[in-house]
Design a protein around this motif. Structure first.
Motif, PDB file in Angstrom:
ATOM      1  N   SER A 244       0.844  -1.195   0.000  1.00  0.00           N
ATOM      2  CA  SER A 244       0.000   0.000   0.000  1.00  0.00           C
ATOM      3  C   SER A 244       0.878   1.242   0.000  1.00  0.00           C
ATOM      4  O   SER A 244       2.081   1.164   0.276  1.00  0.00           O
ATOM      5  N   MET A 245       0.275   2.379  -0.312  1.00  0.00           N
ATOM      6  CA  MET A 245       1.018   3.630  -0.323  1.00  0.00           C
ATOM      7  C   MET A 245       1.491   3.952   1.094  1.00  0.00           C
ATOM      8  O   MET A 245       0.723   3.850   2.050  1.00  0.00           O
ATOM      9  N   PRO A 246       2.742   4.333   1.264  1.00  0.00           N
ATOM     10  CA  PRO A 246       3.255   4.622   2.615  1.00  0.00           C
ATOM     11  C   PRO A 246       2.523   5.804   3.242  1.00  0.00           C
ATOM     12  O   PRO A 246       2.309   6.829   2.595  1.00  0.00           O
ATOM     13  N   PRO A 247       2.102   5.678   4.495  1.00  0.00           N
ATOM     14  CA  PRO A 247       1.337   6.749   5.146  1.00  0.00           C
ATOM     15  C   PRO A 247       2.237   7.807   5.777  1.00  0.00           C
ATOM     16  O   PRO A 247       3.437   7.589   5.991  1.00  0.00           O
ATOM     17  N   ASP A 248       1.656   8.948   6.051  1.00  0.00           N
ATOM     18  CA  ASP A 248       2.302   9.996   6.848  1.00  0.00           C
ATOM     19  C   ASP A 248       3.635  10.457   6.271  1.00  0.00           C
ATOM     20  O   ASP A 248       4.599  10.655   7.008  1.00  0.00           O
ATOM     21  N   LEU A 249       3.692  10.637   4.972  1.00  0.00           N
ATOM     22  CA  LEU A 249       4.909  11.173   4.370  1.00  0.00           C
ATOM     23  C   LEU A 249       4.921  12.694   4.513  1.00  0.00           C
ATOM     24  O   LEU A 249       3.867  13.335   4.499  1.00  0.00           O
TER      25      LEU A 249
ATOM     26  N   SER B 135      -1.402  -1.938  -4.943  1.00  0.00           N
ATOM     27  CA  SER B 135      -2.550  -2.170  -5.816  1.00  0.00           C
ATOM     28  C   SER B 135      -3.608  -1.072  -5.719  1.00  0.00           C
ATOM     29  O   SER B 135      -4.582  -1.102  -6.472  1.00  0.00           O
ATOM     30  N   PHE B 136      -3.393  -0.108  -4.839  1.00  0.00           N
ATOM     31  CA  PHE B 136      -4.445   0.883  -4.622  1.00  0.00           C
ATOM     32  C   PHE B 136      -3.833   2.206  -4.182  1.00  0.00           C
ATOM     33  O   PHE B 136      -2.893   2.234  -3.374  1.00  0.00           O
ATOM     34  N   ILE B 137      -4.368   3.306  -4.732  1.00  0.00           N
ATOM     35  CA  ILE B 137      -3.972   4.657  -4.313  1.00  0.00           C
ATOM     36  C   ILE B 137      -5.200   5.327  -3.707  1.00  0.00           C
ATOM     37  O   ILE B 137      -6.209   5.514  -4.392  1.00  0.00           O
ATOM     38  N   PRO B 138      -5.162   5.685  -2.446  1.00  0.00           N
ATOM     39  CA  PRO B 138      -6.337   6.307  -1.816  1.00  0.00           C
ATOM     40  C   PRO B 138      -6.685   7.650  -2.465  1.00  0.00           C
ATOM     41  O   PRO B 138      -5.817   8.335  -3.022  1.00  0.00           O
ATOM     42  N   ASP B 139      -7.936   8.021  -2.384  1.00  0.00           N
ATOM     43  CA  ASP B 139      -8.372   9.321  -2.888  1.00  0.00           C
ATOM     44  C   ASP B 139      -7.631  10.439  -2.167  1.00  0.00           C
ATOM     45  O   ASP B 139      -7.417  10.374  -0.940  1.00  0.00           O
ATOM     46  N   ASN B 140      -7.253  11.449  -2.945  1.00  0.00           N
ATOM     47  CA  ASN B 140      -6.608  12.651  -2.403  1.00  0.00           C
ATOM     48  C   ASN B 140      -5.272  12.364  -1.714  1.00  0.00           C
ATOM     49  O   ASN B 140      -4.816  13.162  -0.892  1.00  0.00           O
ATOM     50  N   TYR B 141      -4.673  11.238  -2.063  1.00  0.00           N
ATOM     51  CA  TYR B 141      -3.415  10.879  -1.404  1.00  0.00           C
ATOM     52  C   TYR B 141      -2.330  11.926  -1.660  1.00  0.00           C
ATOM     53  O   TYR B 141      -1.545  12.261  -0.766  1.00  0.00           O
TER      54      TYR B 141
ATOM     55  N   PHE C  49      -3.691  12.471  -9.760  1.00  0.00           N
ATOM     56  CA  PHE C  49      -2.442  13.159 -10.070  1.00  0.00           C
ATOM     57  C   PHE C  49      -2.650  14.637 -10.404  1.00  0.00           C
ATOM     58  O   PHE C  49      -1.827  15.235 -11.093  1.00  0.00           O
ATOM     59  N   ASN C  50      -3.712  15.207  -9.908  1.00  0.00           N
ATOM     60  CA  ASN C  50      -3.974  16.628 -10.138  1.00  0.00           C
ATOM     61  C   ASN C  50      -3.108  17.457  -9.196  1.00  0.00           C
ATOM     62  O   ASN C  50      -3.579  18.074  -8.237  1.00  0.00           O
ATOM     63  N   ILE C  51      -1.807  17.458  -9.493  1.00  0.00           N
ATOM     64  CA  ILE C  51      -0.805  18.165  -8.688  1.00  0.00           C
ATOM     65  C   ILE C  51      -0.164  19.206  -9.588  1.00  0.00           C
ATOM     66  O   ILE C  51       0.429  18.864 -10.613  1.00  0.00           O
TER      67      ILE C  51
END
Length: 418
Positions: free
Chosen positions: A225-230, A245-251, A276-278
């Protein structure tokens, strides 16, 4: 007359000899000049005692096993010398190079007087975590850069000095990060942990306090999973070759400075539309996943890699829902090979992304698994100066520069890749 004739002959041979020497001297000059400019490779000589040349060159002293050049009086080179232990470090040394040896342990005795050290390179050795004496690095208050890559570490090393700015731990066997092991690294700007054995639980709440961290490399681990608290300071994030396998919304909303994101070689099947709206993002690599659906492309993105996915159709309207005639989108390159495309992208893409130089289709997969090439040319666009456009009559047509082959195809196109 005979005497005059003999003198004339002698004088003639004398002139010939002088002329030949002059020409040979000129030839030697020309050869040396060409050799220096084009053919002489840089040569770095770190003498050792085995060469019969003393290693103590600096007036401040140098370890007998190492080399301290006069041109870099604060550096000590001990690299690639089959060392099994770290020599005693003189007090004046600031840069210490010990890579490519057979060192297994790091003891405080070697660094007893080395409080001025700013850089230590211990990469490519045989160091294990339990062979690093506790606190040996923490006692170096000026240390900025530490290389421990390509060793046999099982744990994240700690404690470390809070002065540290760059920490390289790639290509080890790190699977454990003790609680609070990363605390105090408030000045760290770059952390490389690629090619280790980190799991999701290993990084939980560990990286959040690194408020200056700009580059984080976590490629080739065991993340699911995507690493938290970066930290929000991130500019470069590398997550290739994991099992995400998954990217949370607004990550990515919390990373306003993110420039490059690499998440290739994972198990992504779907990405939320505006993930990816960055506004700062310039490079995005989602290649080698299982994606089928297009997603929104931010305005400043320049390089997009989507190769080896499951795309059968690229919906340009989803990628670019509207055209802004004032603020153009900056996309210049798309890589799409090894997908399942049956036809090229709609020409609308060139209106929405006017800076595109090339779209690389390469080979596409058929349902039976065979690879085929699309019947299309690789699109290439070259910017033309205003002066050149006026000379051409301002007809608005695009021309390739002289010497460029017209009608290039995927077969002779060499795509940019890193």
């Amino acid at each position: 007359m005979n005497l005059l004739r003999q003198l004339a002959i002698v004088f003639f041979f004398f002139e010939v000899t002088v002329y030949c020497q002059y020409e040979m001297h000129r030839l030697g000059e020309d050869y040396d000049e060409e050799s220096d400019d084009d053919y002489s490779p840089p040569f770095y000589f770190h003498p050792t005692g085995e060469d019969g040349i003393p290693s103590r060159h600096g007036p401040l002293g140098c370890a007998q096993e190492c080399f301290c050049p006069l041109t870099f009086p604060l550096a000590m080179y001990c690299d690639n010398r089959k060392l099994e232990a770290i020599p005693k470090i003189p007090a004046h040394v600031q840069q210490l190079y010990l890579q490519f040896n057979e060192i297994e342990a790091v003891t405080a005795h070697s660094f007893a007087n080395a409080s001025n050290l700013k850089e230590i390179n211990l990469g490519h050795n045989r160091i294990k975590s339990h062979k690093i004496e506790h606190g040996v690095f923490a006692q170096l208050p000026n240390l900025l850069q530490l290389h421990l890559d390509h060793n046999d570490l099982e744990d994240f090393p700690f404690p470390l000095p809070n002065s540290l700015e760059r920490l390289l731990l790639g290509n080890n066997a790190i699977s454990r990060v003790e609680a609070h092991a990363m605390e105090g690294l408030i000045n760290l700007t770059m952390l490389d942990l690629c090619h280790n054995q980190l799991h999701d639980s290993s990084l939980k709440e560990q990286l959040s306090q690194m408020s200056k961290l700009m580059q984080l490399n976590l490629c080739s681990n065991r993340l699911e999973s995507m690493p938290p608290d970066l930290p929000s300071s991130l500019m470069h994030l590398s997550l290739e070759n994991n099992s995400i396998s998954f990217i949370p919304d607004n990550y990515f909303k919390k990373f306003p400075k993110l420039l490059a994101l690499r998440i290739s070689y994972n198990n992504l099947q779907e990405i939320p539309y505006d993930t990816f709206n960055i506004s700062s993002l310039v490079e995005l690599n989602v290649g080698h996943n299982k994606l089928k659906q297009s997603f929104y492309i931010p305005r400043n993105l320049e390089h997009l890699y989507m190769e080896d996915n499951e795309f059968e159709y690229i919906n340009v309207t989803l990628m670019c829902p509207s055209i802004d005639p004032i603020h153009y989108r900056h996309l210049t390159y798309i890589r799409l090979d090894q997908n399942r495309l049956k036809e090229p992208i709609s020409s609308y893409i060139f209106f929405c992304f006017p800076y595109i130089h090339s779209v690389y289709y390469g080979e596409q997969r058929k349902p039976d698994g065979q690879m085929v090439q699309l019947k299309t040319q690789v699109f290439r666009r070259f910017q033309v100066d205003d002066d050149e456009e006026e000379e051409e009559g301002g007809d608005g047509e695009e021309h390739e520069p002289e010497g460029q082959e017209q009608g290039r195809t995927e077969e002779n196109f060499d795509p940019y890749f890193y």
